[in-house]
Design an enzyme around this catalytic site. Structure first.
Site, PDB file in Angstrom:
ATOM      1  N   ASP A 176       2.235 -11.222  39.892  1.00  0.00           N
ATOM      2  CA  ASP A 176       0.801 -11.437  40.072  1.00  0.00           C
ATOM      3  C   ASP A 176       0.612 -12.853  40.609  1.00  0.00           C
ATOM      4  O   ASP A 176       1.079 -13.825  40.002  1.00  0.00           O
ATOM      5  CB  ASP A 176       0.083 -11.273  38.725  1.00  0.00           C
ATOM      6  CG  ASP A 176      -1.431 -11.394  38.830  1.00  0.00           C
ATOM      7  OD1 ASP A 176      -1.919 -12.120  39.724  1.00  0.00           O
ATOM      8  OD2 ASP A 176      -2.137 -10.784  38.012  1.00  0.00           O
ATOM      9  N   HIS A 225      -6.672 -15.677  53.321  1.00  0.00           N
ATOM     10  CA  HIS A 225      -7.968 -15.305  53.904  1.00  0.00           C
ATOM     11  C   HIS A 225      -8.691 -14.244  53.071  1.00  0.00           C
ATOM     12  O   HIS A 225      -9.855 -13.948  53.320  1.00  0.00           O
ATOM     13  CB  HIS A 225      -7.814 -14.862  55.364  1.00  0.00           C
ATOM     14  CG  HIS A 225      -7.185 -13.518  55.567  1.00  0.00           C
ATOM     15  ND1 HIS A 225      -7.197 -12.883  56.793  1.00  0.00           N
ATOM     16  CD2 HIS A 225      -6.516 -12.682  54.727  1.00  0.00           C
ATOM     17  CE1 HIS A 225      -6.575 -11.713  56.688  1.00  0.00           C
ATOM     18  NE2 HIS A 225      -6.161 -11.577  55.457  1.00  0.00           N
ATOM     19  N   ASP A 282       4.910  -8.299  44.544  1.00  0.00           N
ATOM     20  CA  ASP A 282       3.560  -7.734  44.566  1.00  0.00           C
ATOM     21  C   ASP A 282       3.323  -6.999  43.250  1.00  0.00           C
ATOM     22  O   ASP A 282       4.217  -6.916  42.397  1.00  0.00           O
ATOM     23  CB  ASP A 282       3.358  -6.794  45.759  1.00  0.00           C
ATOM     24  CG  ASP A 282       1.949  -6.925  46.344  1.00  0.00           C
ATOM     25  OD1 ASP A 282       0.979  -6.845  45.561  1.00  0.00           O
ATOM     26  OD2 ASP A 282       1.815  -7.117  47.567  1.00  0.00           O
TER      27      ASP A 282
END
Length: 397
Positions: free
Chosen positions: A286, A306, A265
């Site tokens: 990234d 999502h 992350d």
């Protein structure tokens, strides 16, 4: 996070209540205004039965959009009242007023919302009204569910409420990289940028997302156990895996699994966590850059796609595709909602509209197939868990 359902005996009693209310229709027409009262009684009993059949943790999300209820949940949190109801304890109105030093009329009106939503059951005793949590109210004993209510209500819903204005200004066009997301339309900057400058809200979001971890879609222990992993192998790369709570729990549930669990992350994500969970390691990354771990057994994206448009998702997949083409043993797992192609539920619709501010969306199975096909991928299997969440195992088409 455990779920407390209504017991079979409780459900049987509620079914009996529905049957009794339905039987009253036969005699209701004879009484003045009797049919209206009978209909109201049947509606009340039927709602009680339906509420008892709901998945309590799953209902926390759609309930945020019932503004009167989410406001009341937030007020009870501010008053630090939830802990008073632990262990099935019944708490009187007098005790609540004494503890909070709030005006009684405020408590009456707040709990009116919560009893109507069936989060609390109300009874009248010698000392006046008292309240106890129902199965639908018990999830709020966990602070992560309260954090989720707070995050969605304060940080996402305002930009959803702005949709009539912002969509009209954008001529009802879907957001793009050039136009920015609906959150930016309403607030002037992207959600992820805003969270980076508001670490307290970012922690709230992480806690809220943690509240929806069911981890029952994919049989991690069984599937990883088939791979004959060694300690030096990279078992899983959890891409954009936040602060490691998912992999930490999977590791805890499956201590026999060997290999490295890597959480990737942005650096800002790890700043609030001094050390990773036991058995996992952090790596800065990234998602819009080429994948740096070249030989993992599983590349795992949970609740990531999502958040993004189809174009952005295709870019993200482009960072992993070269590895998948040369590493036939590597699996790509996308854990996300898979909506039905027809007749979605209100819960599923609310989950979709929640993604709107950040420019993302929930997808049907057909939409997932179309999205993956753009990157040369197909669906090998959809592992189903607590609906509507699923784990999509991908394969090279």
């Amino acid at each position: 996070m455990s779920t407390v359902y209504a017991s079979p005996s409780e459900i049987a009693d509620l079914v009996e209540g529905v049957n009794k209310a339905a039987a009253s229709f036969g005699t209701a027409a004879a009484a003045q205004d009797g049919l209206r009262v009978a209909r109201q009684n049947l509606q009340h009993e039927a709602r009680k039965l339906l509420n008892s059949l709901e998945e309590p943790n799953g209902e926390v999300w759609p309930r945020v959009f019932q503004v009167n209820v989410s406001v009341a949940v937030e007020i009870v949190s501010q008053l630090k009242l939830w802990e008073k109801f632990e262990g099935g304890k019944e708490v009187s109105m007098a005790e609540i007023v004494e503890f909070t030093e709030a005006d009684e009329i405020i408590i009456i009106r707040v709990f009116r919302q919560l009893t109507a939503a069936n989060l609390f059951a109300e009874s009248i005793g010698p000392s006046g009204p008292s309240f106890a949590l129902t199965s639908l109210g018990k999830p709020y004993l966990h602070p992560n569910h309260r954090a989720f209510n707070n995050f969605v209500f304060f940080d996402l819903i305002p930009s959803i409420m702005a949709m009539p204005k912002t969509l009209a200004e954008k001529h009802y066009k879907a957001p793009t990289k050039e136009t920015g997301t609906p959150f930016k339309w309403a607030h002037g900057e992207e959600l992820w940028t805003w969270l980076g400058s508001h670490p307290d809200r970012a922690l709230n979001m992480v806690a809220g997302m943690t509240s929806h971890n069911r981890l029952d879609a994919y049989p991690w222990g069984v599937e990883l156990g088939k791979l004959d992993l060694k300690d030096e192998d990279v078992a899983i790369v959890d891409v954009a895996g936040g602060q490691g709570h998912i992999m930490g729990e999977i590791r805890q549930r499956n201590p026999q699994i060997k290999g490295q669990f890597i959480i990737q992350d942005l650096p800002s994500t790890f700043e609030a966590v001094p050390t990773p969970p036991t058995g996992v390691q952090f790596m800065t990354y990234d998602i819009f850059t080429p994948q740096s771990v070249k030989d993992a057994c599983v590349y795992h994206y949970r609740h990531i796609f999502h958040n993004w448009s189809d174009d952005d998702c295709t870019t993200i997949l482009g960072q992993i595709m070269p590895l998948l083409k040369t590493q036939p043993r590597s699996k790509l797992l996308l854990v996300d909602v898979v909506l039905p192609d027809l007749n979605g539920t209100m819960q599923e619709a609310i989950m979709d509209i929640t993604m709107f501010p950040m420019g993302g969306m929930e997808r049907t199975e057909s939409q997932w197939k179309q999205l993956l096909a753009k990157s040369g991928l197909g669906i090998k299997k959809i592992w189903r868990g607590s609906e509507p969440e699923a784990c999509i195992e991908c394969q090279i088409a």
